[in-house]
Design an enzyme around this catalytic site. Structure first.
Site, PDB file in Angstrom:
ATOM      1  N   ALA A 182       8.810 -34.339  35.952  1.00  0.00           N
ATOM      2  CA  ALA A 182       8.984 -32.950  36.391  1.00  0.00           C
ATOM      3  C   ALA A 182      10.291 -32.713  37.141  1.00  0.00           C
ATOM      4  O   ALA A 182      10.685 -31.571  37.336  1.00  0.00           O
ATOM      5  CB  ALA A 182       7.803 -32.536  37.273  1.00  0.00           C
TER       6      ALA A 182
ATOM      7  N   VAL B  63       4.928 -44.243  37.577  1.00  0.00           N
ATOM      8  CA  VAL B  63       4.135 -44.347  36.339  1.00  0.00           C
ATOM      9  C   VAL B  63       3.422 -45.685  36.191  1.00  0.00           C
ATOM     10  O   VAL B  63       2.456 -45.792  35.441  1.00  0.00           O
ATOM     11  CB  VAL B  63       4.988 -44.097  35.065  1.00  0.00           C
TER      12      VAL B  63
ATOM     13  N   ARG C 140       9.132 -39.428  40.442  1.00  0.00           N
ATOM     14  CA  ARG C 140       9.188 -40.541  41.386  1.00  0.00           C
ATOM     15  C   ARG C 140       9.445 -40.065  42.815  1.00  0.00           C
ATOM     16  O   ARG C 140       8.935 -40.616  43.765  1.00  0.00           O
ATOM     17  CB  ARG C 140      10.290 -41.499  40.967  1.00  0.00           C
TER      18      ARG C 140
ATOM     19  N   ASP D 290       9.306 -32.597  17.526  1.00  0.00           N
ATOM     20  CA  ASP D 290      10.608 -32.706  16.884  1.00  0.00           C
ATOM     21  C   ASP D 290      11.142 -31.283  16.958  1.00  0.00           C
ATOM     22  O   ASP D 290      10.673 -30.400  16.239  1.00  0.00           O
ATOM     23  CB  ASP D 290      10.464 -33.161  15.428  1.00  0.00           C
ATOM     24  N   HIS D 291      12.076 -31.044  17.865  1.00  0.00           N
ATOM     25  CA  HIS D 291      12.389 -29.635  18.152  1.00  0.00           C
ATOM     26  C   HIS D 291      13.004 -28.920  16.952  1.00  0.00           C
ATOM     27  O   HIS D 291      13.029 -27.703  16.900  1.00  0.00           O
ATOM     28  CB  HIS D 291      13.251 -29.487  19.413  1.00  0.00           C
TER      29      HIS D 291
ATOM     30  N   HIS E 148      14.961 -35.556  12.700  1.00  0.00           N
ATOM     31  CA  HIS E 148      15.270 -34.165  12.361  1.00  0.00           C
ATOM     32  C   HIS E 148      15.629 -33.971  10.885  1.00  0.00           C
ATOM     33  O   HIS E 148      15.162 -33.044  10.226  1.00  0.00           O
ATOM     34  CB  HIS E 148      16.440 -33.657  13.202  1.00  0.00           C
TER      35      HIS E 148
END
Ligand code: NAD
Length: 488
Positions: free
Chosen positions: A11, A88, A44, A179-180, A242
């Site tokens: 974030a 994590v 973190r 997969d943008h 892509h």
């Protein structure tokens, strides 16, 4: 839409700031988020909720496509955000996270639907999914979904290992691999262009199509990504994901229904029918390039090897061109060409479909030359569909000339790829996400290419920055009697 908690790993990262917060905010303004939702940001760093909310607001002001901020909208949105510091690899942190998630679910009185978004380095994917599972975060009474970013593995084996670990915690239907490119309007539109237009659909085969050319060229160089890119190259960064996604969207057969299962099955079938390229034959069908110094947009730029962070003898590919064959009756004898590169003279992502020029002989009898019909689908930077036809040019004595039928969409303020994709994932629609079958088949096809590059079996061709790539990419088409269209 179901109320839910959006749990965002990474974030405090760059992607969250530039893409994810602006996407969520614009969905919120469009009333495309559930009535009640909460966002739990994880990173973190130790941050308080207020500082975190301030950072989110800052990122909206900097990166949102909507730049007008109504104070009540803004505060309603921002107040949904909480922050939990989390390493994590530390199981205790997940237990603390679970407490915060449950507390928010109770406060809002919403079901335990949880969307986990992993906007972190891929080496953390398996640890995170394991901990989601073991902490109880993934065993709530509602649904759970996982959104992950590329890269999905580094080669076939690492992708398979990663998938195996993810599938211990999430079912395939719960995994949304972004997969943008699949969020781009013109990539999504490939389906409608072919299947909603009988006129085009009727021509979509080897009787009429001579070849298909898919290009994604960038003017930028390696930028600040030397560490990642020098290990990845164009083949992993662009081609395996892509470019093959665009190929699947362009070449798929008509699905019997327009739903995620059917469309993804047709896409999978394209890759399953790709003719294997054994390592010994890679050099004959793939061009591997790297940019040298040159001029782009009027500015002198250094060679790849002189970029900060890149070794002076790097053999990394900043350009790849390929000839592929789809062994299905519909596409027999039709080469599909793909190329992608950095430091090309012009930025363009497009699909050019070249039709067979069966009119040539007739018009030759009058000494006039016809050009092959082209259908050009420009994916970016502008969204555009053009048909290049032949017609009599009244300004040139009625001689045959090019007649361009052009549709240009003004999509300057439509939802961005991340907005569409996050919205789809929240609705549980996986049509425009990469299924594991597609990802695995893509790595299978690419694996011999990776090995041939690694073993230096494919000559590295240097091209000047600002050009269209190495000449070998032109030769690849010339071997079949073709040329790249629309190069500047
Ligand atoms: P980033 O380095 O800016 O952010 C990384 C985030 O991970 C930070 O929030 C950091 O706090 C968190 N993090 C790192 N180590 C951690 C740990 N041990 N425990 C908990 N959190 C930890 O990275 P980014 O650019 O935001 O990219 C995130 C992911 O998205 C990567 O997988 C990247 O490959 C992918 N991606 C990024 C972009 C982009 O445009 N930035 C585009 C496509 C894909």
């Amino acid at each position: 839409m179901d109320s839910m908690t959006f749990v965002l790993f990474g974030a405090t990262g760059d992607l969250a700031k530039r893409k994810i917060y602006p996407a969520l905010y614009n969905l919120f303004l469009d009333r495309k988020l559930p009535q009640s939702f909460s966002v739990i940001g994880l990173g973190r760093r130790a941050l308080g909720d207020e500082v975190f909310q301030g950072n989110v607001e800052q990122s909206l002001r900097e990166f949102s496509r909507r730049s007008v901020f109504d104070p009540s909208d803004l505060s309603a949105f921002i107040s949904a955000f909480r922050y939990v510091p989390l390493d994590v690899t530390n199981p205790d942190d997940y237990r603390k996270l679970l407490q915060v998630v449950e507390k928010r679910e109770q406060e809002l009185n919403i079901p335990q639907n949880r969307m986990f978004y992993l906007s972190v380095a891929p080496e953390f994917f398996d640890t995170i999914s394991l901990n989601i599972n073991e902490s109880g975060l993934g065993t709530g009474s509602g649904w759970k979904r996982l959104i992950i970013e590329k890269p999905f593995g580094h080669d076939l084996q690492s992708a398979q290992e990663l998938n195996e670990k993810l599938s211990k915690a999430f079912q395939e239907e719960e995994i949304y691999r972004i997969d943008h490119y699949l969020g781009k309007p013109m990539v999504q539109n490939l389906e409608a262009l072919v299947f909603a237009n009988p006129v085009i659909g009727a021509l979509w085969n080897n009787r009429h199509i001579a070849n298909v050319q898919i290009t994604a060229s960038e003017t930028v160089g390696v930028e600040e990504r030397a560490g990642y890119y020098d290990q990845s190259g164009a083949i992993r960064d662009m081609f395996q994901n892509h470019m093959l996604q665009v190929l699947m969207m362009a070449a798929m057969n008509r699905p019997s229904r327009l739903n995620a299962t059917e469309i993804r099955e047709q896409k999978r079938s394209v890759l399953a029918s790709l003719r294997d390229l054994p390592k010994s034959e890679v050099a004959g069908s793939i061009v591997r390039g790297q940019y040298g110094a040159g001029v782009v947009g009027g500015k002198e730029v250094p060679a790849y090897r002189d970029e900060p962070g890149i070794g002076a003898s790097s053999l990394n590919d900043t350009f790849v061109a390929a000839r592929l064959w789809i062994d299905e009756p519909q596409w027999e004898g039709v080469p599909f060409y793909i190329r992608t590169g950095k430091r090309i003279g012009a930025k363009s992502t497009r699909v050019v479909v070249e039709f067979k020029n069966t009119a040539r002989d007739l018009y030759m009898t009058r000494n006039e030359s016809t050009t092959p019909n082209l259908l050009v689908i420009e994916i970016g930077p502008n969204e555009r569909v053009s048909f290049f036809l032949n017609g009599k040019d009244a300004l040139n004595d009625g001689q045959i000339g090019t007649l361009n039928v052009d549709y240009s969409a003004n999509l300057s303020n439509v939802p961005e790829a991340y907005e569409r994709l996050i919205h789809d994932a929240l609705r549980g629609d996986s049509t425009f996400f990469a299924h594991w079958n597609e990802v695995e088949l893509a790595w299978k096809w690419v694996q011999p290419v990776l090995e041939a590059f690694q073993e230096n079996q494919v000559p590295l061709q240097f091209y000047p920055a600002g050009s269209n790539g190495p000449e070998a990419a032109d030769k690849l088409l010339a071997e079949n009697g073709f040329k790249w269209w629309l190069d500047e």
